[in-house]
Design a protein around this motif. Structure first.
Motif, PDB file in Angstrom:
ATOM      1  N   ASN A  12       2.614   7.219 103.391  1.00  0.00           N
ATOM      2  CA  ASN A  12       4.054   7.489 103.409  1.00  0.00           C
ATOM      3  C   ASN A  12       4.665   6.944 102.112  1.00  0.00           C
ATOM      4  O   ASN A  12       5.201   5.833 102.085  1.00  0.00           O
ATOM      5  CB  ASN A  12       4.710   6.838 104.627  1.00  0.00           C
ATOM      6  CG  ASN A  12       4.204   7.397 105.940  1.00  0.00           C
ATOM      7  OD1 ASN A  12       4.762   8.339 106.487  1.00  0.00           O
ATOM      8  ND2 ASN A  12       3.107   6.826 106.449  1.00  0.00           N
ATOM      9  N   ARG A  70       8.086  -2.513 102.061  1.00  0.00           N
ATOM     10  CA  ARG A  70       8.463  -1.110 101.904  1.00  0.00           C
ATOM     11  C   ARG A  70       7.901  -0.279 103.056  1.00  0.00           C
ATOM     12  O   ARG A  70       8.614   0.524 103.672  1.00  0.00           O
ATOM     13  CB  ARG A  70       7.947  -0.544 100.580  1.00  0.00           C
ATOM     14  CG  ARG A  70       8.455   0.877 100.288  1.00  0.00           C
ATOM     15  CD  ARG A  70       7.674   1.542  99.176  1.00  0.00           C
ATOM     16  NE  ARG A  70       6.322   1.880  99.589  1.00  0.00           N
ATOM     17  CZ  ARG A  70       5.996   2.976 100.265  1.00  0.00           C
ATOM     18  NH1 ARG A  70       6.926   3.860 100.604  1.00  0.00           N
ATOM     19  NH2 ARG A  70       4.732   3.208 100.607  1.00  0.00           N
ATOM     20  N   VAL A  81      15.262   9.516 105.520  1.00  0.00           N
ATOM     21  CA  VAL A  81      14.432   9.480 104.320  1.00  0.00           C
ATOM     22  C   VAL A  81      14.812  10.661 103.442  1.00  0.00           C
ATOM     23  O   VAL A  81      14.826  11.813 103.893  1.00  0.00           O
ATOM     24  CB  VAL A  81      12.937   9.544 104.679  1.00  0.00           C
ATOM     25  CG1 VAL A  81      12.089   9.607 103.407  1.00  0.00           C
ATOM     26  CG2 VAL A  81      12.538   8.339 105.524  1.00  0.00           C
ATOM     27  N   GLU A 119       7.318   7.734 100.364  1.00  0.00           N
ATOM     28  CA  GLU A 119       8.745   7.897 100.098  1.00  0.00           C
ATOM     29  C   GLU A 119       9.403   6.567  99.711  1.00  0.00           C
ATOM     30  O   GLU A 119       8.963   5.499 100.140  1.00  0.00           O
ATOM     31  CB  GLU A 119       9.463   8.476 101.314  1.00  0.00           C
ATOM     32  CG  GLU A 119       8.965   9.863 101.710  1.00  0.00           C
ATOM     33  CD  GLU A 119       7.893   9.810 102.777  1.00  0.00           C
ATOM     34  OE1 GLU A 119       7.715  10.821 103.490  1.00  0.00           O
ATOM     35  OE2 GLU A 119       7.226   8.763 102.900  1.00  0.00           O
ATOM     36  N   SER A 120      10.474   6.659  98.942  1.00  0.00           N
ATOM     37  CA  SER A 120      11.094   5.425  98.450  1.00  0.00           C
ATOM     38  C   SER A 120      12.616   5.470  98.403  1.00  0.00           C
ATOM     39  O   SER A 120      13.253   4.509  97.936  1.00  0.00           O
ATOM     40  CB  SER A 120      10.569   5.104  97.044  1.00  0.00           C
ATOM     41  OG  SER A 120      10.895   6.146  96.140  1.00  0.00           O
ATOM     42  N   VAL A 160      16.175   6.181 100.702  1.00  0.00           N
ATOM     43  CA  VAL A 160      16.694   6.307 102.064  1.00  0.00           C
ATOM     44  C   VAL A 160      18.219   6.314 102.037  1.00  0.00           C
ATOM     45  O   VAL A 160      18.843   5.476 101.371  1.00  0.00           O
ATOM     46  CB  VAL A 160      16.203   5.132 102.947  1.00  0.00           C
ATOM     47  CG1 VAL A 160      16.839   5.192 104.338  1.00  0.00           C
ATOM     48  CG2 VAL A 160      14.681   5.138 103.055  1.00  0.00           C
ATOM     49  N   LEU A 165      10.155   1.584 105.955  1.00  0.00           N
ATOM     50  CA  LEU A 165      10.040   3.039 106.054  1.00  0.00           C
ATOM     51  C   LEU A 165       9.565   3.451 107.447  1.00  0.00           C
ATOM     52  O   LEU A 165      10.046   4.443 108.016  1.00  0.00           O
ATOM     53  CB  LEU A 165       9.070   3.545 104.985  1.00  0.00           C
ATOM     54  CG  LEU A 165       9.120   5.023 104.630  1.00  0.00           C
ATOM     55  CD1 LEU A 165      10.505   5.415 104.126  1.00  0.00           C
ATOM     56  CD2 LEU A 165       8.068   5.333 103.583  1.00  0.00           C
TER      57      LEU A 165
END
Length: 238
Positions: A75, A101, A236, A77-78, A80, A105
């Motif tokens: 995952n 992180r 996200v 993604e960074s 939000v 997440l």
């Protein structure tokens, strides 16, 4: 008057520069055998939805590091969005605090934060979110896991204005491990660098700091809980 659950579950960040001020209490122990199969979750912005908690993996301390490292790789993604009653602000998650992180997440994707509120406002210092006195939040915590996240603070990410950092137990926590459920945003204009090392900064606000400031201006009770609950809904972005 706050419910007994509020007294048991409120986690406050350790503020070393404020004398005679400790609003934190220990979260009640998790009963692994009593995870609710289904509860109704109130999402402040979108009304009511059903959330089945029976499929959530219960995470224990012994498996924490390998689980979150694997989750983080799967995952990536960074960014939000955090939608509130005062508008939306956006945070960027840093890659180096790998465990923080991934944990944050994971909670976003599980919709945990959609049951929570900004439960602490210390004006011109921090706003803190991730807790509430709702049973939905309590049941979610029981389903998610019984663990603390090892401190991952690095000088690369100090407690600047707009930094997003992890709350922790204020007592019996010599390793400065983080609560998995609560975070805070620094609103002190010149930063809160006395928190460096004690708390892990894992992100920063990259858009909508004016929304954070609106929350920071709210009137609170003696425990720094806003007089009007400020809910949140996280999504996200990428």
């Amino acid at each position: 008057m706050k419910s007994p659950f509020y007294i048991l579950c409120l986690l406050t960040i350790l503020v070393s520069c404020k004398e005679n001020k400790d609003n934190s209490t220990k979260e009640s122990e998790v009963d692994k055998d009593t995870i609710a199969e289904k509860i109704e979750v109130n999402i402040p912005s979108n009304g009511r939805t059903d959330k089945d908690l029976s499929e959530i993996k219960f995470l224990e301390q012994e498996e924490l590091i390998p689980f979150l490292k694997k989750y983080g790789k799967e995952n990536p993604e960074s960014v939000v969005d955090i939608e509130t009653d005062f508008g939306t602000f956006t945070i960027e998650l840093f890659p180096e605090p790998v465990l923080h992180r991934a944990n944050f997440l994971r909670l976003v994707k599980l919709d945990y934060f959609d049951t929570a509120v900004f439960h602490r406002v210390d004006s011109n210092f921090v706003i803190q979110g991730g807790n509430s006195d709702r049973m939905a939040t309590h049941e979610f915590r029981k389903a998610i896991g019984d663990y603390l996240i090892p401190n991952e603070f690095t000088q690369k990410y100090p407690h600047d204005y707009g930094a997003v950092s992890a709350a922790k137990y204020a007592e019996q926590n010599v390793s400065n491990a983080s609560s998995p459920f609560e975070f805070f945003v620094v609103t002190k204009p010149n930063g809160a660098y006395h928190l460096d090392g004690d708390h892990t900064v894992f992100g920063r606000v990259i858009k909508g700091m004016e929304v954070v400031e609106k929350i920071d201006d709210l009137e609170t009770d003696a425990s720094e809980w806003p007089l009007k609950n400020v809910g949140m809904e996280m999504k996200v972005v990428r």
